[in-house]
Design a protein around this motif. Structure first.
Motif, PDB file in Angstrom:
ATOM      1  N   PHE A 114      25.867  40.219  66.326  1.00 51.87           N
ATOM      2  CA  PHE A 114      25.305  40.693  67.590  1.00 51.87           C
ATOM      3  C   PHE A 114      25.001  39.535  68.537  1.00 51.87           C
ATOM      4  N   LEU A 115      24.647  38.390  67.960  1.00 51.95           N
ATOM      5  CA  LEU A 115      24.333  37.215  68.763  1.00 51.95           C
ATOM      6  C   LEU A 115      25.562  36.351  69.025  1.00 51.95           C
ATOM      7  N   GLY A 116      26.731  36.830  68.591  1.00 45.67           N
ATOM      8  CA  GLY A 116      27.966  36.196  69.009  1.00 45.67           C
ATOM      9  C   GLY A 116      28.699  35.337  68.008  1.00 45.67           C
ATOM     10  N   PHE A 117      28.374  35.458  66.713  1.00 46.38           N
ATOM     11  CA  PHE A 117      28.977  34.571  65.732  1.00 46.38           C
ATOM     12  C   PHE A 117      29.721  35.358  64.640  1.00 46.38           C
ATOM     13  N   PRO A 118      30.810  34.790  64.100  1.00 49.29           N
ATOM     14  CA  PRO A 118      31.469  35.435  62.955  1.00 49.29           C
ATOM     15  C   PRO A 118      30.462  35.626  61.830  1.00 49.29           C
ATOM     16  N   ALA A 119      30.549  36.741  61.131  1.00 49.51           N
ATOM     17  CA  ALA A 119      29.518  37.052  60.135  1.00 49.51           C
ATOM     18  C   ALA A 119      30.107  37.699  58.901  1.00 49.51           C
ATOM     19  N   ILE A 120      29.535  37.333  57.750  1.00 53.31           N
ATOM     20  CA  ILE A 120      29.929  37.871  56.452  1.00 53.31           C
ATOM     21  C   ILE A 120      28.674  38.311  55.715  1.00 53.31           C
ATOM     22  N   ALA A 121      28.728  39.484  55.104  1.00 60.66           N
ATOM     23  CA  ALA A 121      27.706  39.915  54.146  1.00 60.66           C
ATOM     24  C   ALA A 121      28.385  39.986  52.787  1.00 60.66           C
ATOM     25  N   ILE A 122      27.813  39.354  51.779  1.00 61.44           N
ATOM     26  CA  ILE A 122      28.440  39.334  50.465  1.00 61.44           C
ATOM     27  C   ILE A 122      27.437  39.736  49.390  1.00 61.44           C
ATOM     28  N   SER A 123      27.883  40.624  48.508  1.00 60.45           N
ATOM     29  CA  SER A 123      27.009  41.184  47.483  1.00 60.45           C
ATOM     30  C   SER A 123      27.702  41.159  46.125  1.00 60.45           C
ATOM     31  N   LEU A 124      26.912  40.994  45.071  1.00 59.09           N
ATOM     32  CA  LEU A 124      27.412  41.044  43.700  1.00 59.09           C
ATOM     33  C   LEU A 124      27.140  42.437  43.160  1.00 59.09           C
ATOM     34  N   ALA A 125      28.212  43.176  42.875  1.00 57.71           N
ATOM     35  CA  ALA A 125      28.094  44.573  42.468  1.00 57.71           C
ATOM     36  C   ALA A 125      27.991  44.666  40.953  1.00 57.71           C
ATOM     37  N   GLY A 126      26.854  45.141  40.484  1.00 56.85           N
ATOM     38  CA  GLY A 126      26.633  45.284  39.059  1.00 56.85           C
ATOM     39  C   GLY A 126      25.164  45.537  38.797  1.00 56.85           C
ATOM     40  N   SER A 127      24.736  45.239  37.578  1.00 54.94           N
ATOM     41  CA  SER A 127      23.331  45.444  37.228  1.00 54.94           C
ATOM     42  C   SER A 127      22.738  44.254  36.480  1.00 54.94           C
ATOM     43  N   ASP A 128      23.581  43.481  35.794  1.00 58.63           N
ATOM     44  CA  ASP A 128      23.084  42.340  35.026  1.00 58.63           C
ATOM     45  C   ASP A 128      23.086  41.051  35.843  1.00 58.63           C
ATOM     46  N   ASN A 158      32.050  43.007  55.256  1.00 60.64           N
ATOM     47  CA  ASN A 158      31.127  43.395  54.189  1.00 60.64           C
ATOM     48  C   ASN A 158      31.878  43.286  52.870  1.00 60.64           C
ATOM     49  N   ILE A 159      31.514  42.298  52.063  1.00 59.96           N
ATOM     50  CA  ILE A 159      32.253  41.958  50.852  1.00 59.96           C
ATOM     51  C   ILE A 159      31.413  42.315  49.629  1.00 59.96           C
ATOM     52  N   ASN A 160      32.022  43.059  48.698  1.00 58.28           N
ATOM     53  CA  ASN A 160      31.366  43.382  47.435  1.00 58.28           C
ATOM     54  C   ASN A 160      32.221  42.859  46.292  1.00 58.28           C
ATOM     55  N   VAL A 161      31.606  42.060  45.425  1.00 58.20           N
ATOM     56  CA  VAL A 161      32.320  41.369  44.353  1.00 58.20           C
ATOM     57  C   VAL A 161      31.890  41.935  43.006  1.00 58.20           C
ATOM     58  N   PRO A 162      32.827  42.400  42.181  1.00 58.79           N
ATOM     59  CA  PRO A 162      32.449  42.867  40.845  1.00 58.79           C
ATOM     60  C   PRO A 162      31.781  41.741  40.053  1.00 58.79           C
ATOM     61  N   ASP A 163      30.817  42.089  39.236  1.00 62.89           N
ATOM     62  CA  ASP A 163      30.089  41.098  38.435  1.00 62.89           C
ATOM     63  C   ASP A 163      30.933  40.712  37.218  1.00 62.89           C
ATOM     64  N   LEU A 164      31.979  39.944  37.503  1.00 60.50           N
ATOM     65  CA  LEU A 164      32.956  39.538  36.487  1.00 60.50           C
ATOM     66  C   LEU A 164      33.220  38.047  36.604  1.00 60.50           C
ATOM     67  N   PRO A 165      33.713  37.411  35.533  1.00 59.55           N
ATOM     68  CA  PRO A 165      34.183  36.031  35.673  1.00 59.55           C
ATOM     69  C   PRO A 165      35.315  35.956  36.695  1.00 59.55           C
ATOM     70  N   TRP A 166      35.443  34.818  37.343  1.00 55.73           N
ATOM     71  CA  TRP A 166      36.445  34.640  38.398  1.00 55.73           C
ATOM     72  C   TRP A 166      37.841  35.035  37.933  1.00 55.73           C
ATOM     73  N   ASP A 167      38.219  34.619  36.716  1.00 51.70           N
ATOM     74  CA  ASP A 167      39.584  34.865  36.261  1.00 51.70           C
ATOM     75  C   ASP A 167      39.824  36.305  35.809  1.00 51.70           C
ATOM     76  N   GLU A 168      38.793  37.143  35.858  1.00 51.40           N
ATOM     77  CA  GLU A 168      38.969  38.554  35.517  1.00 51.40           C
ATOM     78  C   GLU A 168      39.046  39.454  36.747  1.00 51.40           C
ATOM     79  N   LEU A 169      38.865  38.884  37.935  1.00 49.47           N
ATOM     80  CA  LEU A 169      39.019  39.678  39.153  1.00 49.47           C
ATOM     81  C   LEU A 169      40.480  40.099  39.304  1.00 49.47           C
ATOM     82  N   LYS A 170      40.702  41.337  39.767  1.00 47.59           N
ATOM     83  CA  LYS A 170      42.064  41.849  39.936  1.00 47.59           C
ATOM     84  C   LYS A 170      42.683  41.419  41.269  1.00 47.59           C
ATOM     85  N   GLY A 171      41.854  40.965  42.204  1.00 54.37           N
ATOM     86  CA  GLY A 171      42.359  40.588  43.515  1.00 54.37           C
ATOM     87  C   GLY A 171      41.420  41.054  44.603  1.00 54.37           C
ATOM     88  N   PHE A 172      41.953  41.146  45.822  1.00 52.08           N
ATOM     89  CA  PHE A 172      41.171  41.542  46.989  1.00 52.08           C
ATOM     90  C   PHE A 172      41.792  42.779  47.613  1.00 52.08           C
TER      91      PHE A 172
END
Length: 248
Positions: A114-128, A158-172
């Motif tokens: 809103f104030l004029g800058f590129p913005a990212i929200a990032i969250s870790l999706a899981g429970s542990d 708005n980015i949501n990342v599965p709570d997994l090790p990096w090498d177990e991510l399937k992609g984007f």
């Protein structure tokens, strides 16, 4: 590059510490975050009270206000130099579907946009919440990519990342917001003096959560990337509403 980092979990949260540690390898970082957990604060802005900002021992600036207060204060008066980008997170918990309406994490990014800058929200999706480093590596990828090729000026990622090790991510996957069933009922209780009190109930279960949604992507091991915007106007309904108003 100068990047402003904020969140809604508070300046001591492991997510923001991991994010700052990773991003400082790519850019100058300033952290301005709430002094306590302000999850669910949405876009609230403190108007009736003064806002205090103090620098903690690790260099993070803690603010006795909301996530929106933090970003607004930082950009409009606290920082000597404006940032090039705003990143909010890493949130402990997903911000998908209807959650974005309540999320302080998304609100902090939205204030930056809103104030004029590129913005990212990032969250870790899981429970542990074991793999903040995975989300940090995702954030670094996006900072590098946005530095090379910026997105539209009105977009917030708005980015949501599965709570997994990096090498177990399937992609984007580029996704849209899903939708939940209505929230469950409040929980009624008594305080020590016998007076009624209420706890807000859990969020509703997934409803619109098929292929193409953020829910579906994360559930299947993909990083969900949803472009959202500040403009809430339902543009395709304006003509219909105009006709409807003629009879009033």
């Amino acid at each position: 590059m100068h990047i402003l980092i904020s969140n809604d979990d508070g300046y001591e949260a492991p997510g923001i510490i991991a994010l700052a540690r990773g991003i400082c390898e790519l850019a100058q970082v300033t952290v301005v975050a709430p002094e306590r957990d302000r999850s669910g604060a949405s876009n609230s802005l403190t108007l009736e009270l003064p806002i205090r900002a103090r620098t903690s021992s690790n260099g993070f600036i803690r603010v006795d206000g909301t996530p929106t207060d933090c970003v607004h204060l930082a950009i409009t008066g606290l920082l000597e130099k404006e940032p090039d980008m705003v990143i909010s997170g890493i949130n402990a918990g997903a911000n998908m579907g209807d959650d974005v309406l309540y999320s302080g994490t998304v609100a902090a990014a939205m204030e930056g946009r809103f104030l004029g800058f590129p913005a990212i929200a990032i969250s870790l999706a899981g429970s542990d919440f074991q793999h903040f480093d995975t989300a940090m590596m995702v954030a670094k990828q996006f900072v590098e990519r946005l530095g090379q090729e910026p997105l539209a000026n009105d977009s917030i990622l708005n980015i949501n990342v599965p709570d997994l090790p990096w090498d177990e991510l399937k992609g984007f996957q580029a996704t849209r917001l899903g939708h939940r069933h209505k929230a469950e009922s409040v929980i009624k209780d008594k305080d020590p003096r016998g007076r009624d009190i209420y706890w807000v109930g859990p969020a509703g279960a997934e409803q619109d959560a098929g292929a193409g949604t953020d829910f579906y992507a994360v559930r299947n091991g993909f990083v969900s990337v949803t472009p959202i915007q500040v403009d809430l106007t339902r543009h395709n309904s304006v003509a219909q509403l105009t006709s409807w108003l003629e009879d009033i």
